[in-house]
Design a protein around this motif. Structure first.
Motif, PDB file in Angstrom:
ATOM      1  N   UNK A 355     -63.567  25.801  -1.573  1.00 40.95           N
ATOM      2  CA  UNK A 355     -64.711  25.103  -1.004  1.00 40.95           C
ATOM      3  C   UNK A 355     -64.588  23.620  -1.326  1.00 40.95           C
ATOM      4  N   UNK A 356     -65.318  22.789  -0.567  1.00 38.47           N
ATOM      5  CA  UNK A 356     -65.190  21.337  -0.713  1.00 38.47           C
ATOM      6  C   UNK A 356     -66.552  20.680  -0.546  1.00 38.47           C
ATOM      7  N   UNK A 357     -66.795  19.654  -1.350  1.00 39.90           N
ATOM      8  CA  UNK A 357     -67.971  18.801  -1.235  1.00 39.90           C
ATOM      9  C   UNK A 357     -67.866  17.721  -2.309  1.00 39.90           C
ATOM     10  N   UNK A 358     -68.614  16.647  -2.128  1.00 38.74           N
ATOM     11  CA  UNK A 358     -68.611  15.533  -3.088  1.00 38.74           C
ATOM     12  C   UNK A 358     -69.691  15.794  -4.130  1.00 38.74           C
ATOM     13  N   UNK A 359     -69.367  16.617  -5.158  1.00 35.59           N
ATOM     14  CA  UNK A 359     -70.418  17.032  -6.083  1.00 35.59           C
ATOM     15  C   UNK A 359     -70.795  15.940  -7.089  1.00 35.59           C
ATOM     16  N   UNK A 360     -69.962  14.896  -7.261  1.00 37.12           N
ATOM     17  CA  UNK A 360     -70.365  13.793  -8.133  1.00 37.12           C
ATOM     18  C   UNK A 360     -70.826  12.572  -7.345  1.00 37.12           C
ATOM     19  N   UNK A 363     -68.487   9.360  -3.104  1.00 39.29           N
ATOM     20  CA  UNK A 363     -67.967   9.008  -1.790  1.00 39.29           C
ATOM     21  C   UNK A 363     -66.676   9.690  -1.424  1.00 39.29           C
ATOM     22  N   UNK A 364     -66.128  10.513  -2.308  1.00 39.38           N
ATOM     23  CA  UNK A 364     -64.873  11.220  -2.021  1.00 39.38           C
ATOM     24  C   UNK A 364     -65.044  12.710  -2.333  1.00 39.38           C
ATOM     25  N   UNK A 365     -64.482  13.512  -1.483  1.00 39.26           N
ATOM     26  CA  UNK A 365     -64.727  14.950  -1.529  1.00 39.26           C
ATOM     27  C   UNK A 365     -63.933  15.621  -2.645  1.00 39.26           C
TER      28      UNK A 365
END
Length: 800
Positions: A355-360, A363-365
């Protein structure tokens, strides 16, 4: 295992040539076996019910001890007379069927007496002749053992006098099925003055066209090509003349048809080379959407993801290895720019899902890898050029992974299905630090959790989770629904909803298949029967599988929903089969010849507004339709940065469509975070409405269609914009309860949200009656908002 007799196929150009030996009917004492092989297989046995013109090798033993490197060796053949007669081309004629399971190969080889070694004659066969690996390895149509000619003009006297050839099967220490072969016949032939073409191949096959490539022989100035129905055989007349060969673009083909291609060189003056072929190919079924396959060189590893990695809202292709993230960044001008970003060594690779998302929120995934033994996070740095590796010590048998804001604090958390224990999740502290938790979201002691998907099924504007379960006793494999109570807790209530099916499933897909404003569900079976459930809008679901047109879709692991043809109705991709929605919970034009059986990852890889697919170093380009579209990119400010968990609606004159923003759908793959809608023939949108997890609502009026729209949370509608005297609440101030005075039609199916004075959502639920319990609130100033249909009314109150 069943053996079949294969029809002997003779190359017509060789009919008048010299036959150097007779067919090697088996058993044949003139031929010998060499090599190592299982002690008790069926080796080169004739078909006992037909004749002895076919022999086969049945690699019937499994395991590491089954090592087979076996060859049938011809007797010595003296080629001296053929050579002296000028017949310096040698050809072998036979048909074969082979079923590759792992790394097996079948080769035609000849003996070089001077070098005392076997030399490959043509390219070894390493792919199936009859489709997928099959233990009935003689099943399926045969193919010609087309190794091409062997030029013996440079052979020495020893090589000519002591020529032998062999059929060599090598399982390369892997577990294979075996092969069948017609008895080979060897010919000598005069070489043509015009040389043969080589490397004939076919690619980019669509429903009505294909690209045909070949390598010129030498001096020819043009070629003839014959494209004909498979099985027609070597052309007896002329083909279509062409002077262009790289590629030759075949057109006006029929869909769902198997063709064969032959090519010969034309050296002028009536001097032609031999016809080279056949190379077979099959055109896909003509469907609503036709996909063109395009290979792309992606670094080896786990290429499970299509998502925007650098915050330009263009979907990229992502592959990972232990120490690398390989990204093909999509360019706004078309094409891709490849980058290899080194990483610290990952403790766990995404053997089960990614899975992918910018959790912090830099601005970057970022990425999460789900593995048999644990979970690894790869956190992108503030320039998107490197990653930090985070792996916990916990033993997690991961299945589906998701990023989602579980506790709705504006920060993305991670959820991981656990196969053999209660599920786990990682709570984000707001600084990108994740804390491991287990239990509370799917607590069956031995797990059985396979496919989690986060959706707002009950339209109360908070995110719920459905878990597709698989394997074990009935209780273990019964699907679950974790309903969000709006206060940070969840209640499992699949039974009350009618969704507690004990079916074998690895994933479900949710979408509004009848465009009535709520999420329906297709539960895909990994074995057994699929199930389509209509959301009744009242907390129950009805089984509408019968007559829906979904039962013939293949079983498997992967199910997702997109509007592939952009007609305004959601379609379902089920294990490579597209079921085209009609907008009424029925599906038509079932198409199983377009995508990989595994579905793969989905996104718009050329920014044309149509959903493409990616799987295993191949892009499946969506060749589009005339329909209109819009893509919406959500940027959270109070909510998480991607707006994951937001409900996105578009309103047109023909009705409403809805989507939820999700990270991690289907079972294994990660697809786009951009929200895509097809519009059909609609030429305008009245408005886009976004209900953010924070409770903020944005409304974009009259957006431009056939383009991407970026919506930043809070940019269009604040709480103050909806303050009204028409919403009467009393007593105000209040201690325990608020009474609401609104017309009855403004209270039906209404949702209320309470915000504190800073604008943070503190409570959210469906309005049940005209009284709201606020006794749990701390003393202070609050804002009450009530939404009913398109009506949004807000009023301030004081809690004593």
């Amino acid at each position: 295992m069943k053996k079949i007799t294969l029809v002997l196929f003779l190359i017509s150009s060789c009919l008048s040539a010299q036959v150097l030996n007779q067919s090697a009917n088996w058993p044949n004492t003139n031929w010998t076996l060499s090599g190592t092989y299982d002690s008790n297989p069926l080796i080169f046995v004739e078909n006992p019910t037909v004749d002895s013109s076919t022999f086969s090798f049945d690699e019937d033993e499994a395991g590491d001890n089954s090592i087979n490197n076996i060859a049938a060796v011809s007797p010595v053949i003296n080629l001296t007379n053929a050579y002296n007669a000028g017949e310096t081309w040698i050809l072998v004629d036979a048909n074969y069927v082979i079923s590759i399971y792992q790394d097996e190969s079948l080769s035609l080889e000849y003996w070089d007496d001077d070098a005392s070694s076997w030399i490959s004659w043509g390219t070894p066969i390493t792919s199936n002749s009859s489709g997928a690996p099959n233990s009935n390895f003689c099943a399926g149509p045969p193919e010609a053992l087309n190794a091409g000619h062997l030029n013996i003009s440079a052979f020495t006297a020893n090589q000519l006098a002591n020529f032998q050839y062999r059929i060599h099967y090598n399982d390369n220490s892997s577990w294979g099925w075996g092969f069948c072969l017609t008895s080979p016949t060897i010919y000598s032939q005069m070489p043509p003055a015009c040389p043969n073409i080589t490397n004939l191949s076919v690619s980019n096959v669509s429903y009505d066209s294909a690209d045909i490539f070949w390598q010129a022989g030498d001096v020819e100035s043009s070629w003839e090509i014959a494209i004909q129905l498979a099985g027609t055989g070597v052309p007896t007349g002329s083909g279509e003349s062409t002077t262009y060969n790289n590629p030759y673009e075949a057109s006006s083909l029929l869909d769902n048809t198997t063709y064969e291609v032959y090519v010969r060189g034309n050296c002028g003056g009536g001097d032609y080379s031999n016809w080279i072929g056949p190379v077979n190919f099959t055109t896909p079924v003509l469907s609503r959407v036709n996909f063109t396959q395009d290979p792309i060189d992606v670094a080896s590893g786990y290429d499970l993801t299509v998502v925007d990695m650098n915050n330009d809202f263009l979907d990229d292709i992502v592959s990972v290895s232990n120490t690398n993230v390989n990204i093909h960044y999509q360019l706004s001008t078309g094409g891709f720019n490849e980058a290899n970003l080194p990483t610290p060594e990952a403790d766990f690779m995404p053997g089960w899902s990614m899975a992918a998302a910018d959790f912090d929120a830099n601005g970057y995934t970022d990425l999460v890898y789900g593995n048999t033994f644990g979970v690894t996070f790869m956190k992108a740095n503030d320039t998107g050029t490197a990653f930090t590796e985070i792996s916990g010590p916990e033993d997690v048998f991961s299945q589906r992974t998701n990023f989602v804001d579980i506790n709705n604090d504006g920060h993305l958390d991670a959820f991981v299905c656990h196969d053999v224990a209660p599920n786990v999740f990682y709570i984000n502290d707001g600084n990108g630090n994740l804390t491991f938790n287990q239990g509370g979201l799917g607590d069956y002691s031995s797990g059985g959790n396979y496919g989690s998907i986060w959706i707002d099924y009950d339209n109360d504007r908070d995110i719920d989770m459905f878990i597709a379960k698989c394997g074990g006793e009935v209780a273990r494999r019964t699907n679950q629904m974790l309903t969000n109570n709006g206060d940070g807790t969840f209640t499992e209530n699949a039974t009350a909803l009618g969704l507690d099916d004990p079916m074998q499933t690895w994933s479900s897909t949710w979408g509004d298949y009848d465009n009535d404003g709520d999420m329906d569900v297709f539960v895909g079976a990994s074995s057994g029967s699929h199930k389509l459930m209509r959301n009744n809008g009242n907390g129950t679901f009805t089984d509408v599988t019968s007559g829906a047109g979904v039962s013939t879709a293949p079983t498997g692991h992967e199910n997702v929903s997109y509007d592939f043809d952009n007609d305004g109705f959601l379609d379902i991709a089920c294990n490579g089969t597209i079921m085209y929605g009609k907008g009424d919970l029925t599906f038509e034009d079932i198409d199983n010849a377009q995508l990989s059986y595994a579905n793969g990852s989905f996104g718009d890889l050329n920014n044309d507004g149509f959903i493409d697919a990616y799987y295993n170093e191949t892009i499946y380009w969506n060749n589009t339709t005339p329909n209109n579209w819009i893509t919406i990119n959500t940027v959270g400010t109070v909510s998480n940065i991607h707006g994951i968990g937001a409900r996105v609606e578009i309103h047109t004159d023909s009705g409403t469509q809805i989507r939820d923003v999700r990270s991690g759908e289907g079972f294994k793959y990660m697809s786009t975070l951009n929200t895509h809608f097809g519009l059909g023939s609609q030429t305008s949108i009245n408005n886009i409405t976004i209900y953010w997890p924070s409770g903020i609502i944005d409304i974009v009026e009259n957006p431009t269609i056939n383009t991407s729209v970026v919506v930043v949370e809070g940019e269009t509608l604040g709480l103050d914009d909806t303050l009204t005297d028409n919403l009467i609440i009393y007593p105000n101030p209040t201690k325990d309860f608020l009474n609401i005075s609104l017309p009855a039609d403004n209270l039906e199916s209404a949702i209320y949200t309470i915000f504190d004075i800073s604008g943070k959502r503190v409570s959210n639920a469906k309005l049940d009656g005209s009284i709201i319990d606020v006794s749990y609130l701390s003393s202070g100033n609050y804002v009450l908002r009530i939404i009913s249909g398109n009506s949004i009314k807000t009023q301030k109150f004081i809690k004593q």
